[in-house]
Design a protein around this motif. Structure first.
Motif, short mmCIF file in Angstrom:
data_model
loop_
_atom_site.label_atom_id
_atom_site.label_comp_id
_atom_site.label_asym_id
_atom_site.label_seq_id
_atom_site.Cartn_x
_atom_site.Cartn_y
_atom_site.Cartn_z
N HIS A 19 0.83 -1.21 0.00
CA HIS A 19 0.00 0.00 0.00
C HIS A 19 0.87 1.26 0.00
CE1 HIS A 19 -3.61 -2.32 0.46
NE2 HIS A 19 -3.18 -2.88 1.55
N GLY A 20 1.95 1.19 -0.78
CA GLY A 20 2.80 2.37 -0.92
C GLY A 20 3.78 2.60 0.21
N LYS A 21 3.80 1.69 1.20
CA LYS A 21 4.74 1.85 2.31
C LYS A 21 5.90 0.86 2.14
CE LYS A 21 1.40 4.18 4.60
NZ LYS A 21 1.40 5.56 5.03
N LYS A 22 7.09 1.35 2.27
CA LYS A 22 8.27 0.51 2.13
C LYS A 22 8.38 -0.45 3.31
CE LYS A 22 12.13 0.14 -0.45
NZ LYS A 22 13.16 1.10 -0.87
N ILE A 23 8.79 -1.71 3.01
CA ILE A 23 8.98 -2.70 4.07
C ILE A 23 10.47 -2.96 4.28
CG2 ILE A 23 8.37 -5.00 4.88
CD1 ILE A 23 5.99 -3.09 4.22
N PHE A 24 10.92 -2.77 5.52
CA PHE A 24 12.33 -2.98 5.86
C PHE A 24 12.49 -4.24 6.71
CE2 PHE A 24 11.76 1.56 5.30
CZ PHE A 24 12.84 1.91 4.50
N HIS A 25 13.72 -4.72 6.75
CA HIS A 25 14.00 -5.84 7.66
C HIS A 25 14.02 -5.31 9.09
CE1 HIS A 25 16.06 -9.14 9.72
NE2 HIS A 25 15.55 -9.89 8.74
N ILE A 26 13.62 -6.18 10.02
CA ILE A 26 13.51 -5.76 11.42
C ILE A 26 14.82 -5.22 11.97
CG2 ILE A 26 13.09 -6.62 13.76
CD1 ILE A 26 10.95 -8.41 12.64
N ASN A 27 15.93 -5.74 11.46
CA ASN A 27 17.21 -5.25 12.00
C ASN A 27 17.53 -3.80 11.60
OD1 ASN A 27 18.27 -5.44 9.40
ND2 ASN A 27 19.13 -7.49 9.77
N LYS A 28 16.66 -3.22 10.79
CA LYS A 28 16.82 -1.80 10.46
C LYS A 28 15.97 -0.90 11.37
CE LYS A 28 19.06 -1.97 6.27
NZ LYS A 28 19.81 -3.20 6.61
N LEU A 29 15.18 -1.54 12.22
CA LEU A 29 14.20 -0.79 13.02
C LEU A 29 14.85 0.26 13.91
CD1 LEU A 29 11.20 -2.54 14.80
CD2 LEU A 29 12.11 -0.36 15.55
N LYS A 30 15.85 -0.16 14.66
CA LYS A 30 16.48 0.74 15.62
C LYS A 30 17.05 1.96 14.93
CE LYS A 30 19.51 0.91 19.59
NZ LYS A 30 20.30 0.15 20.56
N ASP A 31 17.79 1.67 13.88
CA ASP A 31 18.43 2.74 13.13
C ASP A 31 17.42 3.76 12.62
OD1 ASP A 31 20.92 3.69 12.05
OD2 ASP A 31 20.04 3.27 10.07
N LEU A 32 16.40 3.25 11.97
CA LEU A 32 15.42 4.15 11.35
C LEU A 32 14.59 4.91 12.38
CD1 LEU A 32 13.74 3.40 8.06
CD2 LEU A 32 12.31 4.38 9.83
N SER A 33 14.19 4.22 13.45
CA SER A 33 13.39 4.89 14.49
C SER A 33 14.18 6.00 15.14
CB SER A 33 12.97 3.88 15.58
OG SER A 33 12.32 2.81 15.02
N ASN A 34 15.42 5.69 15.43
CA ASN A 34 16.28 6.69 16.06
C ASN A 34 16.43 7.91 15.17
OD1 ASN A 34 17.16 6.04 18.65
ND2 ASN A 34 18.46 4.41 17.85
N ARG A 35 16.74 7.63 13.92
CA ARG A 35 17.03 8.71 12.99
C ARG A 35 15.82 9.60 12.80
NH1 ARG A 35 17.62 8.07 7.60
NH2 ARG A 35 17.48 5.82 7.80
#
Lengths: 212, 212
Positions: free
Chosen positions: B130-146
């Motif tokens: 639905h137009g939202k990019k799906i990342f691997h869970i191990n990217k979660l911390k990095d992206l949330s922080n940023r």
DNA sequence: TAGATTGTTAATCGATTAACAATC
DNA sequence: TAGATTGTTAATCGATTAACAATC
């Protein structure tokens, strides 16, 4: 009569019973035999007195100094909630959300069973989703009547929700669980249970604001 | 301070505001200029006095004999609810339910925006839902922080829910909206909003019993 | 004006919490 | 026994509803 035991239960209490139940099941799986209202309350962030009041509604009786028998408590809640008595339902709208609900195997633990899905998309009619057969919507009336289905779940886009509700009511459905963000107009004698993401989101935001 | 206006709002009232809002939007789209609490109450099955009490919380003031200005009421509710202020969130677990939520375009109307999905399934990581990019869970911390994300939605199977919650908390998430039927253990300072199908189903069944 | 509607203040209702005797 | 816990009865708290003066 609404309640077997003639004991009134408040909506808040009713919502808390599943919480106790979850925790009791967990304790049981860890071979815990007895638990006090104090211990339960700590886990669920409630007051012990509230736990006792709620549990007493099910007819459960505790033991001084020991607390409540875990297995007995589980049985009493299951009994009071009528989770043993199975109710069948059908679901209309087998998109993402509908599919999720068709595959929600937890329902059976709460006495609910979705026997089939309905949709108007030719690509999925005739197929199975999570083991549930998908029929065309024009089969709804026939099937509901034949199987005396009383509960219908609506998971179609909001614009189609009213139309589906009307079909359901004509098909003998007596209770509608509506996941579409649409205010349905239904007769007095039909039960409507609205699932409202907006309200839920609102509560989340309120909790956040209260905290920070 | 929790409330701008220092006026306490009860949870029931807060849940009703979106109902009024929906109806007011409908009236507005039909070019209705004014509506009385009586008319609103009829539609939503409430008492007029309750509608007035609830609406007054938003600071809305009505006019004798005329009722409430529809456009003004809509604006006041949007304002009070903070729906104009956008909050970003991320979602973990892009199965049927997760996909449904990623595509729930109504969220934006309520000031909520899911910026990305996370999963550990290689078949969908890197794709869009639905137009939202799906990342691997191990990217979660990095992206949330940023991006300083504070709200996380959990749509994984119950067994993985606690693990995901832990990751979220480590990643700086402050509020968790949990759709998994699992009781999460989380620190005091984290907001938990549990979506509980069992409770909801229970309420539906209660309504049915009360009616018949 | 007469009548409809608001918004305030007070009354009622229902749920939560407190206090405590009874129990083991 | 001393101490922990239940379950009952009463008090408190908060939300809903009623009554009604003020307004247009």
């Amino acid at each position: 009569m609404s309640d077997k035991n003639n004991i009134k239960i408040s909506e808040p209490s009713l919502k808390r019973l599943p919480l106790y139940y979850h925790h009791l099941k967990f304790l049981n799986s860890n071979d815990v035999k007895y638990v006090s209202s104090k211990k339960i309350a700590e886990k669920i962030n409630l007051k012990p007195i509230q736990v006792r009041k709620d549990l007493s509604i099910t007819g459960l009786v505790g033991k001084s100094r020991l607390g409540f028998n875990v297995k007995e408590a589980i049985a009493k809640i299951e009994d009071y909630m009528g989770w043993k008595h199975k109710t069948d339902g059908i679901l209309v709208g087998c998109g993402d959300l509908g599919s999720a609900l068709l595959g929600y195997d937890n329902f059976e633990n709460y006495g609910f069973n979705i026997i089939a899905g309905f949709d108007n998309n030719k690509n999925i009619v005739g197929k199975e989703i999570h083991g549930k057969k998908i029929f065309h919507i024009n089969k709804l009336k026939d099937l509901s009547n034949r199987l005396k289905i009383k509960v219908g779940i609506i998971c179609v886009p909001p614009k189609s929700a009213q139309k589906i509700a009307d079909i359901m009511i004509k098909s003998g459905i007596k209770a509608i669980w509506n996941f579409a963000p649409a205010a349905l107009i239904i007769p007095e004698d039909i039960v409507l249970h609205q699932e409202d993401m907006a309200s839920s989101l609102t509560l989340l935001f309120k909790k956040i604001k209260n905290k920070f």
